[in-house]
Motif scaffolding. Structure first.
Motif, PDB file in Angstrom:
ATOM      1  N   TYR A  49      12.652  -3.598 -66.531  1.00 36.61           N
ATOM      2  CA  TYR A  49      11.454  -2.721 -66.433  1.00 36.61           C
ATOM      3  C   TYR A  49      12.363  -1.369 -65.924  1.00 36.61           C
ATOM      4  CZ  TYR A  49       7.885  -0.201 -63.745  1.00 36.61           C
ATOM      5  OH  TYR A  49       7.040   0.676 -63.253  1.00 36.61           O
ATOM      6  N   LEU A 134       7.241  -6.037 -72.451  1.00 34.72           N
ATOM      7  CA  LEU A 134       8.565  -5.458 -72.752  1.00 34.72           C
ATOM      8  C   LEU A 134       9.328  -6.239 -73.322  1.00 34.72           C
ATOM      9  CD1 LEU A 134       7.086  -4.030 -69.978  1.00 34.72           C
ATOM     10  CD2 LEU A 134       9.449  -2.803 -70.002  1.00 34.72           C
ATOM     11  N   LYS A 154       8.219  -1.571 -75.720  1.00 35.81           N
ATOM     12  CA  LYS A 154       7.141  -1.935 -75.150  1.00 35.81           C
ATOM     13  C   LYS A 154       5.730  -1.670 -75.840  1.00 35.81           C
ATOM     14  CE  LYS A 154       7.043   2.493 -72.523  1.00 35.81           C
ATOM     15  NZ  LYS A 154       7.246   3.270 -71.429  1.00 35.81           N
TER      16      LYS A 154
END
Length: 353
Positions: A49, A134, A154
């Motif tokens: 992330y 993701l 994503k």
């Protein structure tokens, strides 16, 4: 074709300033306790992330991370889960899933029947939630020692009960460089300009919009413009057991003027700073400052405000527990809920060979 299936020939395309903003709130108690500073120092399963290039610094072969946080006094809940592992000595992979939602919203449109009587059993409940998945990949550079590269694809799904939903797709890319006690990071979010297509359920919306006199929304498409995050971190060794990590991230956005530290019609610059103190690499104390804004008081004067963040962590035998607390400034807290508004973040991690 999935993204385009709900669009009509008259669909409107827009570039709202805060499109898919749920992806910028942040994940992980370590990061949130440090004021969302991670682009240069991310090194665990949550790196997919923050900066996928950090996946090359995973502590073990198998790495799992989970997070739960409650925002706005528990009204909104955010959850995140990730699994990461190295593929070989030069590459790594991670899969992450996140959700931010408000649940059990009462739909009272049919509370009163045609005779004017209240029927409580007609109340229905729905959720408003945003999801993202993701798939992240990282690889070491063969040209520059200490340089790692990464990217995340994503898929976004947003849902407003039975009223509307949206699908989106985008790509993030990042890099990290380590030089001694210095760490550098560069993260480009939505580098391809993320596309999100909304589909509205006209039958569900028609009654409510006729009552208010507003126009029923058409199917629309949103474009999320790129955001660049530049990060720097430095480690300090005070003794054999006491260490510290000081880091900063600087966010650059290109979607118009924002209420941040430096702002213009072309680019806005938002810096944030984080500090992590460690004892024997087992006990951690963290702090950070972010979300700088200028607000206008009721008397017309301007005030500069920022958001302080605090956190603690514990790591042993591959298991880590992190807690963080984010509290908005006292004046706004008093206006909202007598000074008790805060966000509690809990995250767990486990890595093993």
């Amino acid at each position: 074709m999935l993204l385009l299936s709900g669009l009509t020939a008259t669909a409107q395309v827009s570039t709202p300033k805060y499109s898919n903003e749920f992806l910028n709130i942040g994940v992980g108690a370590r990061a949130l306790g440090m004021g969302n500073v991670q682009s240069a120092i991310a090194d665990d399963a949550m790196a997919g992330y923050w900066n996928p290039a950090g996946l090359l610094r995973l502590p073990n072969k198998y790495n799992v991370a989970l997070m739960h946080s409650e925002l706005f006094a528990g009204i909104a809940k955010s959850d995140f889960g990730s699994f990461a592992m190295p593929l070989d000595s030069s590459s790594a992979l991670a899969v992450s899933v996140m959700r931010l939602g408000v649940d059990d919203i009462a739909d009272t449109r049919r509370l009163q029947n045609e005779y004017g009587y209240i029927q409580y059993d007609s109340i229905r409940f729905f959720s408003v939630a945003d999801y993202a998945m993701l798939l992240s990949y990282a690889r070491k550079s063969n040209l520059v020692e200490g340089l790692t590269l990464g990217a995340s694809a994503k898929v976004i799904y947003r849902n407003v009960g039975a009223f509307a939903n949206a699908w989106g797709f985008g790509i993030d890319a990042g890099t990290q460089l380590q030089r001694g006690t210095w760490q550098f990071g560069l993260m480009a979010k939505d580098i391809t300009t993320t596309f999100t297509a909304w589909t509205h359920n006209v039958e569900e919306l028609e009654e409510a919009y006729l009552q208010t006199g507003n126009d029923i929304p058409e199917n629309t498409a949103e474009l999320t413009l790129p955001r660049v995050v530049l990060g720097v971190g430095k480690s300090f060794n005070f003794s054999e057991k006491f260490t510290a990590l000081l880091a900063t991230d600087i966010d650059f956005t290109f979607d118009g003027r924002r209420n941040v530290f430096l702002q213009s019609d072309v680019v806005s610059v938002d810096p944030h700073v984080g500090l992590e103190l460690a004892y024997a690499k087992t006990v951690f104390i963290r702090g950070g400052i972010n979300n700088y804004q200028e607000t206008r008081n009721f008397d017309g004067s301007m005030a500069k405000r920022f958001q302080p963040n605090f956190g603690i962590g514990f790591l042993t035998n591959g298991f880590n527990l992190d807690l963080a607390l984010s509290r908005i400034n006292d004046q706004e807290s008093n206006a909202i809920s007598n000074g008790n508004t805060s966000s509690v973040i809990v995250s767990l991690g486990y890595s093993f060979n």
